[in-house]
Design an enzyme around this catalytic site. Structure first.
Site, short mmCIF file in Angstrom:
data_model
loop_
_atom_site.label_atom_id
_atom_site.label_comp_id
_atom_site.label_asym_id
_atom_site.label_seq_id
_atom_site.Cartn_x
_atom_site.Cartn_y
_atom_site.Cartn_z
N ASP A 181 17.05 44.31 39.13
CA ASP A 181 16.91 45.77 39.16
C ASP A 181 17.51 46.46 37.95
O ASP A 181 17.57 47.69 37.91
CB ASP A 181 17.49 46.35 40.45
CG ASP A 181 18.83 45.77 40.85
OD1 ASP A 181 19.40 44.98 40.06
OD2 ASP A 181 19.31 46.08 41.95
N ASP A 195 23.18 42.22 38.40
CA ASP A 195 22.53 43.25 39.20
C ASP A 195 22.97 44.64 38.75
O ASP A 195 24.09 44.82 38.27
CB ASP A 195 22.91 43.04 40.67
CG ASP A 195 22.07 43.83 41.64
OD1 ASP A 195 22.27 45.07 41.74
OD2 ASP A 195 21.21 43.25 42.32
N HIS A 243 26.64 42.40 48.20
CA HIS A 243 27.42 43.52 48.73
C HIS A 243 28.15 43.17 50.03
O HIS A 243 29.04 43.91 50.45
CB HIS A 243 26.52 44.73 48.99
CG HIS A 243 25.96 45.36 47.76
ND1 HIS A 243 26.73 45.72 46.69
CD2 HIS A 243 24.68 45.67 47.42
CE1 HIS A 243 25.97 46.24 45.74
NE2 HIS A 243 24.71 46.21 46.16
N HIS A 303 23.77 47.02 40.53
CA HIS A 303 24.87 47.44 41.40
C HIS A 303 26.00 46.41 41.34
O HIS A 303 25.75 45.20 41.29
CB HIS A 303 24.40 47.58 42.85
CG HIS A 303 23.20 48.47 43.02
ND1 HIS A 303 21.92 47.97 43.14
CD2 HIS A 303 23.10 49.81 43.08
CE1 HIS A 303 21.07 48.97 43.27
NE2 HIS A 303 21.76 50.10 43.23
#
Length: 339
Positions: A246, A159, A123, A161
């Site tokens: 995740d 991931d 990120h 995200h």
């Protein structure tokens, strides 16, 4: 293939307090692996060298580097509502990048490494820490490969995200192909189908936003119909995986339904791509993963697939919503690749 794990006890010194990305996150994976029959077969590499500031500046601004360093020197601060630094966080963030850089250095020994590092990185943009991430570990590793003379590096990100930072860093650069499969809608709100790059990088960003509830079969399908044909046409010289664990069905920060079987399948597909096009140059770098047992088991599944070059064959048929998302991604990417 032989596999390696990279880690350091010092990763626990990045103190986030009561936080999903807590101090025990990497150590809990190592403890689990130590209790398996896999551990004696692994090459365990402890104590990577910290990255240098010049390494960080390959993708980040001087202002960003200084901001993280000074915030940590102040003995702790919240850089974002979800992103905290403590007194040792700057040094440990350099060590995290160092783990990702070391991963690419193990290829000469014929190893496929899994860098068990923290804080995560995907990120972090050129000038912003966010989403638990301080410096972008995978992006820095990719950028250094380019500096060393590589012309084409692929980054696949599974991931839950979207890796907005990695995408932003290479959005105009065809030297790095960035492919992401992520939950949509979800944090950080980027990674839509039509985000495909710009300028010289147009067509070299491949986003597959998936609905909540995507399964092992859905991820197998998106690899088969999108990631694999794109990677084969791009013919990278190295393949890096932002391995966010995740997407596991038990993870509290996502809504996906992936099991250990799904991780095995994806890892084996990545290994085969690397063997076909990269001389085996493949590295997994830990991103997310917040339910400790689920994360540890999914890391184990990746390593077993690499070591044994096999994975469970049977997966579910997938979900109708995810099939529609994959079809939409193929439609968008067909203007850039033969799909």
């Amino acid at each position: 293939m032989d596999a390696a794990v990279i880690w350091d006890e010092a990763y626990a010194e990045h103190d986030t307090g009561e936080h999903p990305e807590g101090a025990d996150r990497v150590a809990s994976v190592v403890r689990h692996l130590e209790g398996t029959d896999l551990w004696p077969r692994l090459t365990v590499v402890e104590g990577p060298r910290p990255a240098t500031e010049d390494d960080i500046l390959l993708v980040h601004t001087e202002r960003h580097l200084r901001m993280v360093r000074e915030a940590a020197a102040g003995r702790g601060a919240w850089l974002e509502p979800d992103t905290r630094v403590s007194a040792r966080s700057y040094e440990i963030a350099l060590l995290s990048v160092g783990g990702a850089l070391l991963a690419t250095g193990l290829w000469d020994d014929g190893l496929v490494p899994f860098a068990l590092i923290r804080p995560p990185g995907h990120h972090a943009t050129q000038d912003r820490a966010m989403g638990f991430c301080l410096f972008n570990n995978v992006a820095i590793a990719a950028a250094r490969l380019l500096r060393q003379g590589y012309e084409r590096v692929a980054v696949l990100d599974w991931d839950v995200h979207h890796g907005n930072g990695t995408q932003a860093i290479f959005y105009g650069d065809r030297g790095v192909l960035y492919g992401s499969a992520h939950e949509w809608p979800h944090y950080p709100g980027s990674g839509y189908f039509t985000e495909c790059g710009e300028g010289d990088g147009e067509g070299f960003t491949v986003n597959v936003p998936l609905p909540a509830g995507a399964t092992d079969g859905d991820y197998a399908a998106l690899f088969e119909h999108i990631f694999e044909p794109v990677i084969r046409q791009y013919a990278p010289q190295a393949l890096l995986v932002s391995a966010g664990q995740d997407i596991h069905r038990d993870d509290p920060l996502g809504d996906m339904r992936v099991t250990e079987t799904g991780f095995s399948q994806m890892a084996l597909r990545c290994l085969r791509l690397a063997q076909e096009h990269c001389g085996g140059r493949l590295a997994f770098v830990l991103e997310g993963g917040y339910q400790r047992t689920a994360m540890a088991r999914s890391v184990e599944a990746v390593l077993r697939a690499v070591m044994d070059e096999s994975a469970p064959v049977e997966v579910d048929e997938g979900t109708d919503k995810a099939k529609a998302a994959i079809a939409r991604a193929r439609e968008v990417q067909a203007s850039h690749w033969s799909l």
